[in-house]
Scaffold this motif. Structure first.
Motif, PDB file in Angstrom:
ATOM      1  N   ALA A   7      -0.652   4.667  -3.585  1.00 31.75           N
ATOM      2  CA  ALA A   7      -1.449   5.723  -4.208  1.00 31.75           C
ATOM      3  C   ALA A   7      -2.590   6.182  -3.309  1.00 31.75           C
ATOM      4  CB  ALA A   7      -2.009   5.236  -5.543  1.00 31.75           C
ATOM      5  N   HIS A   8      -2.863   5.430  -2.237  1.00 32.57           N
ATOM      6  CA  HIS A   8      -3.969   5.771  -1.338  1.00 32.57           C
ATOM      7  C   HIS A   8      -3.481   5.740   0.112  1.00 32.57           C
ATOM      8  CE1 HIS A   8      -5.887   4.096  -4.965  1.00 32.57           C
ATOM      9  NE2 HIS A   8      -6.752   5.064  -4.752  1.00 32.57           N
ATOM     10  N   ASP A   9      -3.831   6.751   0.879  1.00 33.79           N
ATOM     11  CA  ASP A   9      -3.437   6.810   2.292  1.00 33.79           C
ATOM     12  C   ASP A   9      -4.079   5.679   3.089  1.00 33.79           C
ATOM     13  OD1 ASP A   9      -1.921   9.081   1.893  1.00 33.79           O
ATOM     14  OD2 ASP A   9      -3.543  10.452   2.459  1.00 33.79           O
ATOM     15  N   ASP A  10      -3.334   5.140   4.035  1.00 34.92           N
ATOM     16  CA  ASP A  10      -3.815   4.118   4.966  1.00 34.92           C
ATOM     17  C   ASP A  10      -4.385   2.879   4.282  1.00 34.92           C
ATOM     18  OD1 ASP A  10      -3.084   5.624   7.208  1.00 34.92           O
ATOM     19  OD2 ASP A  10      -4.933   6.788   7.070  1.00 34.92           O
ATOM     20  N   THR A  11      -3.840   2.523   3.128  1.00 33.11           N
ATOM     21  CA  THR A  11      -4.288   1.320   2.421  1.00 33.11           C
ATOM     22  C   THR A  11      -3.136   0.316   2.450  1.00 33.11           C
ATOM     23  OG1 THR A  11      -5.622   2.716   0.982  1.00 33.11           O
ATOM     24  CG2 THR A  11      -5.289   0.455   0.282  1.00 33.11           C
ATOM     25  N   TRP A  12      -3.126  -0.511   3.497  1.00 33.46           N
ATOM     26  CA  TRP A  12      -2.056  -1.480   3.662  1.00 33.46           C
ATOM     27  C   TRP A  12      -2.543  -2.636   4.523  1.00 33.46           C
ATOM     28  CZ3 TRP A  12      -0.588  -2.326   8.718  1.00 33.46           C
ATOM     29  CH2 TRP A  12      -0.962  -1.363   9.635  1.00 33.46           C
ATOM     30  N   VAL A  13      -1.792  -3.718   4.470  1.00 35.86           N
ATOM     31  CA  VAL A  13      -2.052  -4.886   5.306  1.00 35.86           C
ATOM     32  C   VAL A  13      -0.694  -5.460   5.686  1.00 35.86           C
ATOM     33  CG1 VAL A  13      -2.237  -6.471   3.336  1.00 35.86           C
ATOM     34  CG2 VAL A  13      -3.351  -7.059   5.475  1.00 35.86           C
ATOM     35  N   SER A  14      -0.605  -6.021   6.888  1.00 33.53           N
ATOM     36  CA  SER A  14       0.643  -6.653   7.296  1.00 33.53           C
ATOM     37  C   SER A  14       0.342  -7.948   8.031  1.00 33.53           C
ATOM     38  CB  SER A  14       1.478  -5.721   8.185  1.00 33.53           C
ATOM     39  OG  SER A  14       0.943  -5.646   9.480  1.00 33.53           O
ATOM     40  N   MET A  15       1.297  -8.844   8.006  1.00 33.30           N
ATOM     41  CA  MET A  15       1.170 -10.119   8.701  1.00 33.30           C
ATOM     42  C   MET A  15       2.544 -10.561   9.173  1.00 33.30           C
ATOM     43  SD  MET A  15       0.444 -11.517   5.000  1.00 33.30           S
ATOM     44  CE  MET A  15      -0.155  -9.906   4.783  1.00 33.30           C
ATOM     45  N   VAL A  16       2.573 -11.438  10.169  1.00 35.73           N
ATOM     46  CA  VAL A  16       3.839 -11.966  10.667  1.00 35.73           C
ATOM     47  C   VAL A  16       4.507 -12.722   9.520  1.00 35.73           C
ATOM     48  CG1 VAL A  16       4.905 -13.515  12.336  1.00 35.73           C
ATOM     49  CG2 VAL A  16       2.944 -12.126  13.008  1.00 35.73           C
ATOM     50  N   ALA A  17       5.741 -12.378   9.221  1.00 29.98           N
ATOM     51  CA  ALA A  17       6.438 -12.950   8.068  1.00 29.98           C
ATOM     52  C   ALA A  17       6.544 -14.475   8.144  1.00 29.98           C
ATOM     53  CB  ALA A  17       7.832 -12.332   7.938  1.00 29.98           C
ATOM     54  N   ASP A  18       6.728 -15.025   9.330  1.00 31.84           N
ATOM     55  CA  ASP A  18       6.846 -16.485   9.475  1.00 31.84           C
ATOM     56  C   ASP A  18       5.546 -17.215   9.156  1.00 31.84           C
ATOM     57  OD1 ASP A  18       9.491 -16.259  10.202  1.00 31.84           O
ATOM     58  OD2 ASP A  18       9.085 -16.328  12.353  1.00 31.84           O
ATOM     59  N   GLU A  19       4.419 -16.505   9.164  1.00 24.27           N
ATOM     60  CA  GLU A  19       3.121 -17.134   8.921  1.00 24.27           C
ATOM     61  C   GLU A  19       2.625 -16.953   7.490  1.00 24.27           C
ATOM     62  OE1 GLU A  19       0.450 -15.683  11.883  1.00 24.27           O
ATOM     63  OE2 GLU A  19       1.679 -16.424  13.526  1.00 24.27           O
ATOM     64  N   THR A  20       3.413 -16.302   6.642  1.00 24.69           N
ATOM     65  CA  THR A  20       3.009 -16.102   5.253  1.00 24.69           C
ATOM     66  C   THR A  20       3.412 -17.312   4.418  1.00 24.69           C
ATOM     67  OG1 THR A  20       5.077 -14.975   4.715  1.00 24.69           O
ATOM     68  CG2 THR A  20       3.225 -13.595   5.407  1.00 24.69           C
ATOM     69  N   CYS A  21       2.739 -17.488   3.291  1.00 24.22           N
ATOM     70  CA  CYS A  21       3.091 -18.597   2.401  1.00 24.22           C
ATOM     71  C   CYS A  21       4.054 -18.070   1.338  1.00 24.22           C
ATOM     72  CB  CYS A  21       1.852 -19.210   1.760  1.00 24.22           C
ATOM     73  SG  CYS A  21       0.946 -18.099   0.683  1.00 24.22           S
ATOM     74  N   THR A  22       4.758 -18.972   0.702  1.00 24.72           N
ATOM     75  CA  THR A  22       5.672 -18.582  -0.367  1.00 24.72           C
ATOM     76  C   THR A  22       4.869 -18.179  -1.600  1.00 24.72           C
ATOM     77  OG1 THR A  22       5.812 -20.793  -1.302  1.00 24.72           O
ATOM     78  CG2 THR A  22       7.390 -20.225   0.457  1.00 24.72           C
ATOM     79  N   LEU A  23       5.494 -17.469  -2.500  1.00 23.64           N
ATOM     80  CA  LEU A  23       4.807 -17.055  -3.725  1.00 23.64           C
ATOM     81  C   LEU A  23       4.376 -18.268  -4.539  1.00 23.64           C
ATOM     82  CD1 LEU A  23       3.867 -14.838  -5.600  1.00 23.64           C
ATOM     83  CD2 LEU A  23       6.165 -14.773  -6.582  1.00 23.64           C
ATOM     84  N   THR A  24       5.220 -19.290  -4.603  1.00 24.21           N
ATOM     85  CA  THR A  24       4.872 -20.510  -5.321  1.00 24.21           C
ATOM     86  C   THR A  24       3.640 -21.188  -4.727  1.00 24.21           C
ATOM     87  OG1 THR A  24       7.197 -20.826  -5.884  1.00 24.21           O
ATOM     88  CG2 THR A  24       5.767 -22.734  -6.127  1.00 24.21           C
ATOM     89  N   ALA A  25       3.559 -21.272  -3.416  1.00 28.27           N
ATOM     90  CA  ALA A  25       2.403 -21.893  -2.757  1.00 28.27           C
ATOM     91  C   ALA A  25       1.152 -21.050  -2.942  1.00 28.27           C
ATOM     92  CB  ALA A  25       2.690 -22.071  -1.255  1.00 28.27           C
TER      93      ALA A  25
END
Length: 57
Positions: free
Chosen positions: A37-55
């Motif tokens: 809904a807003h321009d340029d409102t995002w964040v990204s990270m290396v997928a291997d360094e993300t935690c699981t939803l449960t964690a």
């Protein structure tokens, strides 16, 4: 890296305004979260360094 999160005190939109995806950028998978809904409102990270939803919970 800290996985602590602060709950927002107010909402800026609905749940349907925020989306996530795994995208291939320069041969590396990245997890992207964006408020569409807003321009340029995002964040990204290396997928291997993300935690699981449960964690994260």
């Amino acid at each position: 890296m800290s996985y602590e999160v602060e709950r927002p005190t107010r909402r800026s939109g609905t749940a349907s305004d925020v989306m996530c995806a795994v995208d291939d950028v320069d041969g590396q998978q990245r997890f992207v979260i964006a408020d569409i809904a807003h321009d340029d409102t995002w964040v990204s990270m290396v997928a291997d360094e993300t935690c699981t939803l449960t964690a994260w919970r």
